[in-house]
Design an enzyme around this catalytic site. Structure first.
Site, PDB file in Angstrom:
ATOM      1  N   GLU A  29      18.706  44.946   0.585  1.00  0.00           N
ATOM      2  CA  GLU A  29      19.839  45.444  -0.215  1.00  0.00           C
ATOM      3  C   GLU A  29      19.495  46.855  -1.163  1.00  0.00           C
ATOM      4  OE1 GLU A  29      23.180  42.574  -1.200  1.00  0.00           O
ATOM      5  OE2 GLU A  29      21.497  41.264  -0.607  1.00  0.00           O
TER       6      GLU A  29
ATOM      7  N   SER B 282      20.901  32.244  -4.789  1.00  0.00           N
ATOM      8  CA  SER B 282      21.879  32.556  -5.870  1.00  0.00           C
ATOM      9  C   SER B 282      21.830  31.724  -7.177  1.00  0.00           C
ATOM     10  CB  SER B 282      23.208  32.438  -5.117  1.00  0.00           C
ATOM     11  OG  SER B 282      24.156  32.124  -6.026  1.00  0.00           O
TER      12      SER B 282
END
Ligand code: ARG
Length: 472
Positions: free
Chosen positions: A289, A276
Site C-alpha cells: 500500500e 492492526s
C-alpha cells in the site's frame, strides 16, 4: 563574508539568506562536487592558471575533504548557502589561500549541473541494479510455480486462464522498459557542462574534453547557454522514475487484491505484513500500500519539474535550485519501493490450488470453445453467438462449460444460422470435442503464439529472462 560580496555594501537580510539556503538538500552532492573540483583543477593546471605545485596542493586538499566527508566529520555552515560554498571554504581552511584559485573559469551554474549529472549517473546505476533485483525475484517466483494456472482479468472481470508465470513475466517486461528509459536518460545526461561558466563559456582555454574524460563523461556539451540552464536530464530521469513507480504501484495493487482472502491467491510473509493496533485478526499488506501511496508523490515531482522549467528564459535561473529535492526524493522512493517489493515477492507464498480453482470459474474458457468451432468450419461471429448460448445454459444450472451435456450443446448449435454449426448439431462427437476445449489447460495451450500463454511459449520466455538475469 559572502564570496560574491564585493559588489555589495549592505548585508543580506537574514530572511532572504534563510530563504535561499540549500545546504540541507544539496549536501547530498558533496562527493560529486569534490570529484568535479578535482577534474577542474586538472583543467586549470593544463591551461596554466595554476602551477603544478598549486594543483598538487588543491588535489591533496580535496582528497582530504573527501576522506572527511566519508568519515562524516564535515559540518555544514548554514551561512555558506550551499554545498559548493561550504566545500570551497572548507578547502581554504585546509590548504590556505591557494583554494581561492579553484573557482577560476567556473561558475556555480556549470558546477552544480556537473555535480547533478555525476549524482544522477551513479544513482541510476544503483536503481538499475535494484530493478534487476526485483526482476530476479519475479522470475524465481515464476520458476517455483511454473505450471500454476490463474484467471486473467480485463475490466476486473474474469477473462481467460493464463499461467501465473505469464502474469509475472508481464512485470519483467515492464521493468526492462524502465531500465531502458533510465539508461537512455543517463546516456544523454552523461556529458560534461564544465567550462560553460556562468552562461557564455569559461574565460580560460580549458581543455573541456580532457576534463570530461577525467570525470568519465562521454563528451562535452556544445552550447554554454543551453548547458548552464539545462535540466532536461532531471526531467527525463524523473519521467523514467515515475513510470517505474507506476509499474510498481500496479504490482502493489495486485498484491493487495490477491492477498485478500476472497482471492486467496497469495499470502505475504509475516516480514512483509503488518498487524492492526485494534483488530487482532488483521494481516495487512502495508508495504504494498505504501508503494502505491508514494507513487503519486513521484508523479507530482516530475510534473513539478516540468512546470518549473516551462517559464524559464535561457541561462541559469535560481528556480533551478528547486530541482534537487524532487529528484532526490523520487529516486529514494523508487529505491525503497524496489527493495520492499523484491523482498515481498521473494517471500510470497502462492496457493496454486486456489488459483487453479479460480481459473475454472467464470466460463473463462469460452473463447477457446469458440476457436474450436472456427476450426470446425463455423464463422467466428456465429461461433461467438453459439458459445454465448452455451455460457447462458451453463450459468442457468450452475455448471461449468466442460460439464454441459451433448443435448445442451446440440441445442445451442441447432439454433445457429451458420451451416457448419447446424451440421455439427447433428454430429454425435461434437459435444465431447467442444467439452475437451473447455478446460483451462486446453485453453492456455491454444495461445501458442510468441508472447502467448501456451506453456511452451511461457517456458521459452522464462528461460530467456532467467538467462538474461543470470539465474540458473
Ligand atoms: N545552489 C545553487 C543551485 O543549486 C547553485 C548556485 C548558483 N547560484 C547563483 N546565484 N548563480 O542551483
Amino acid at each position: 563574508m559572502k564570496t560574491w560580496g564585493g559588489r555589495f555594501e549592505g548585508r543580506p537580510d537574514p530572511r532572504a539568506a534563510d530563504f535561499g539556503r540549500s545546504i540541507e538538500v544539496d549536501a547530498e552532492l558533496a562527493l560529486d562536487d569534490i570529484d568535479g573540483s578535482i577534474a577542474h583543477v586538472s583543467g586549470l593546471e593544463r591551461a596554466g592558471v595554476v602551477s603544478a605545485a598549486e594543483a598538487r596542493t588543491l588535489r591533496a586538499g580535496l582528497a582530504g575533504l573527501r576522506a572527511d566527508l566519508e568519515a562524516g566529520t564535515v559540518t555544514w555552515d548554514p551561512a555558506l548557502e550551499d554545498v559548493h560554498m561550504n566545500l570551497e571554504f572548507a578547502l581554504e581552511a585546509r590548504v590556505g589561500p591557494v583554494a581561492r584559485k579553484l573557482h577560476t573559469g567556473r561558475s556555480r551554474n556549470d558546477q552544480v549541473s556537473t555535480d547533478l549529472r555525476l549524482w544522477l549517473r551513479r544513482t541510476t546505476d544503483e536503481l538499475d541494479a535494484r530493478i534487476v533485483g526485483l526482476e530476479r525475484a519475479l522470475v524465481q517466483l515464476a520458476q517455483r510455480h511454473a505450471g500454476a494456472l490463474m484467471p486473467a482479468h480485463t475490466h476486473v472481470q474474469p477473462a481467460q486462464p493464463v499461467l501465473f508465470a505469464h502474469h509475472l513475466l508481464a512485470y519483467v517486461e515492464m521493468l526492462e522498459r524502465d531500465r531502458g528509459r533510465l539508461a537512455d536518460a543517463r546516456r544523454r545526461a552523461n556529458v560534461s557542462p564544465l567550462g560553460s561558466g556562468a552562461i557564455a563559456g569559461a574565460g580560460f582555454r580549458l581543455d573541456r574534453e580532457a576534463v570530461a574524460a577525467e570525470l568519465g563523461f562521454d563528451g562535452v556539451t556544445h552550447n554554454s547557454i543551453d548547458a548552464s540552464g539545462d535540466r532536461d536530464f532531471v526531467a527525463e530521469t524523473l519521467a523514467g522514475v515515475a513510470l517505474a513507480m507506476v509499474h510498481l504501484s500496479r504490482l502493489a495493487e495486485e498484491l493487495v487484491w490477491w492477498s485478500n482472502p476472497r482471492f486467496g491467491f497469495v499470502r505475504l510473509s509475516d516480514a512483509f505484513s503488518t498487524g492492526s493496533s485494534m483488530l487482532p485478526n488483521k494481516r495487512n499488506p502495508d508495504p504494498a500500500e505504501l508503494v502505491r501511496g508514494r507513487a503519486p508523490r513521484v508523479i507530482g515531482n516530475v510534473t513539478g519539474i516540468l512546470a518549473m522549467l516551462k517559464g524559464l528564459p535561457l541561462g541559469y535561473q535560481r528556480d533551478l535550485q528547486e530541482d534537487k529535492a524532487p529528484l532526490f526524493e523520487s529516486c529514494a522512493i523508487l529505491r525503497g519501493s524496489l527493495e520492499v517489493m523484491a523482498g515481498a515477492i521473494g517471500e510470497l507464498e502462492v496457493d496454486e490450488a486456489r488459483m487453479a480453482e479460480a481459473a475454472g470459474e467464470g466460463f473463462i474458457t469460452a473463447v477457446a470453445v469458440a476457436d474450436r468451432l472456427v476450426e470446425r468450419g463455423v464463422a467466428f461471429r456465429a461461433a461467438h453467438h453459439v458459445v454465448g448460448a452455451l455460457v447462458r445454459a451453463a450459468e442457468a444450472r450452475r455448471a461449468q462449460l466442460d460439464e454441459l451435456t451433448d443435448e445442451e450443446i446440440a441445442t445451442a448449435l441447432g439454433e445457429s444460422d451458420d451451416e457448419a454449426a447446424l451440421a455439427l448439431a447433428q454430429d454425435p462427437a461434437a459435444g465431447a470435442d467442444l467439452r475437451s476445449q473447455a478446460t483451462p489447460i486446453a485453453a492456455i495451450g491454444r495461445a501458442d503464439v510468441i508472447g502467448g500463454t501456451a506453456p511452451a511459449r511461457v517456458a521459452a520466455e522464462l528461460a530467456a529472462a532467467a538467462a538474461r538475469l543470470g539465474i540458473a
